[in-house]
Design an enzyme around this catalytic site. Sequence first.
Site, short mmCIF file in Angstrom:
data_model
loop_
_atom_site.label_atom_id
_atom_site.label_comp_id
_atom_site.label_asym_id
_atom_site.label_seq_id
_atom_site.Cartn_x
_atom_site.Cartn_y
_atom_site.Cartn_z
N SER A 130 0.80 -1.23 0.00
CA SER A 130 0.00 0.00 0.00
C SER A 130 0.83 1.27 0.00
O SER A 130 0.31 2.34 -0.28
CB SER A 130 -0.94 0.01 1.19
OG SER A 130 -0.21 0.15 2.38
N HIS A 160 -5.67 -4.60 -0.53
CA HIS A 160 -5.72 -3.49 -1.50
C HIS A 160 -6.01 -3.93 -2.93
O HIS A 160 -5.72 -3.20 -3.87
CB HIS A 160 -4.40 -2.70 -1.45
CG HIS A 160 -4.23 -1.93 -0.17
ND1 HIS A 160 -4.79 -0.68 0.02
CD2 HIS A 160 -3.63 -2.26 0.99
CE1 HIS A 160 -4.49 -0.26 1.23
NE2 HIS A 160 -3.79 -1.20 1.85
N LYS A 175 -11.96 -1.30 2.81
CA LYS A 175 -11.48 -0.67 1.58
C LYS A 175 -12.57 -0.82 0.51
O LYS A 175 -13.56 -0.11 0.57
CB LYS A 175 -10.12 -1.25 1.21
CG LYS A 175 -9.11 -0.89 2.30
CD LYS A 175 -7.75 -1.43 2.12
CE LYS A 175 -6.76 -0.87 3.12
NZ LYS A 175 -7.15 -0.85 4.52
#
Lengths: 419, 79
Positions: free
Chosen positions: A206, A234, A265
């Site tokens: 990330s 991610h 997320k």
Amino acid sequence: MSDAISQPDKPESLPETAEGSKDLFSKFDPLIKQREDLLGSGFEDPFGLVMERVLSPVTAICNGRETILLGTYNYMGMTFDPDVIASGQAALADFGSGTTGSRVLNGTYVGHKETEKALCEFYGMDHAMVFSTGYQANLGIISTIAGKGDYIVLDIDSHASIWDGCALGNAEVVPFKHNDLEAMEKRLRRIPEGAGKLVVLEGVYSMLGDIAPLKEMIAIAKKYDAMILVDEAHSMGFIGPNGRGVAEDQGVLDDVDFVIGTFSKSVGTVGGFCVSNHPKFEIMRLVCRPYVFTASLPPSVVATATTSIRKLMDAGDKREHLWANSKRLHKGLKDLGFTLGTEEPESAIIAVIMPDLERGAGMWEALLKEGLYVNLARPPATPAGMTLLRCSLCAEHSEEQVGQILTMFEAAGKKTGII
Amino acid sequence: MDREETKSRIDALIEPFNKKGVTVTEDTTFAGDLEWDSLTVMDFVAAIEDEFDIIITMNQQAEIENYGQLIDAVTKLRG
């Protein structure tokens, strides 16, 4: 000697307290001073931003200004999806505001089972276990499966939750240089015969937004009979043909023993999970302390997660638009003369490398005044002591907004002398 | 394994990492005296691991503060 290691997210050791000092807080003095110096030079506090109103997944009123959000990890923009909100509201009304209990006592509602079923279907795996946060999922699974005498081999740029999972357990911890296949293989080869081995990798890292060569790494791990855990926090929802992540994209998901993910997320709420095909996986529910000794997620949260996960299974158009946004922003920033974390766009994260913390904070503030929020990332959370402006794109950013973002970067970059 | 032989090989390995030209004794600390950053520590550990074909786990590294302790640890790991 590992005291000197302050790699990405690895816990930073603090300077020793002066002899005879009684205040346990003295160890934080250098950090307090660094912060005071930064704020004293007139900057807005990069770590004290308040969202006063949130208008959409991509816009909010921050510090009194209408702001485009480019640092939220809200990749698929599910936070304001009408179906997601409706399911949360219904669950809130029908099941109440919280479970007040552990998953293994009174905290498993039908909604938690439905979320786990949705995850099994999303990943095509046999088992799914929902944790209260993504952090706890790594903490719990890593510390529980790798015990005394076992070895954890992990990338040095691993997320804090992975490092803390290592610290909570009793296994021997062996890091290797970021994405370095040779360094990884050497370490696996040197592990004493007969020891249990767990290799911990991430799909997308990330900080710089780069991806791992999972196909090659997993082949090496298999060669040494290691179990493999991949954190796909991610990548969920938009990398891979079904949005299952980098392992799926590289065709090696079947070789992964444990996939760790998060709802905070792409899914757009909070919570974490582990999915696995391991035949004995369900025993984790009884032995994994960060799963057992905490309250389960509120019914509204698991309801929103289930709806969102099911919608992400069929979000091809959004995925395509997100990739188009990422490619355009990457090229635009590169053309403006910024230094980026990756040569090509590899994910929905684009990291802009700043010359130092002070100029990074200046650029961050100039962008905020232009009406753009990005993440300021600084050492020790960053690799190699870099200061980064981390941009994470959303499928809900319009073409027009990506254009505005580039205009703002140009103005702020010229104002602060970065470009 | 012979401690002196281990020491002389590590002496040679540390040289390129000792950019400040600190006089390294058995009491020299990595964090304090050499002021190494994270990447330097990682690369130095990797160099030693490769030289002796050993693993120095994070758990073991946590116990090593000075140069003498490193030589002791590597001598022991070589068996």
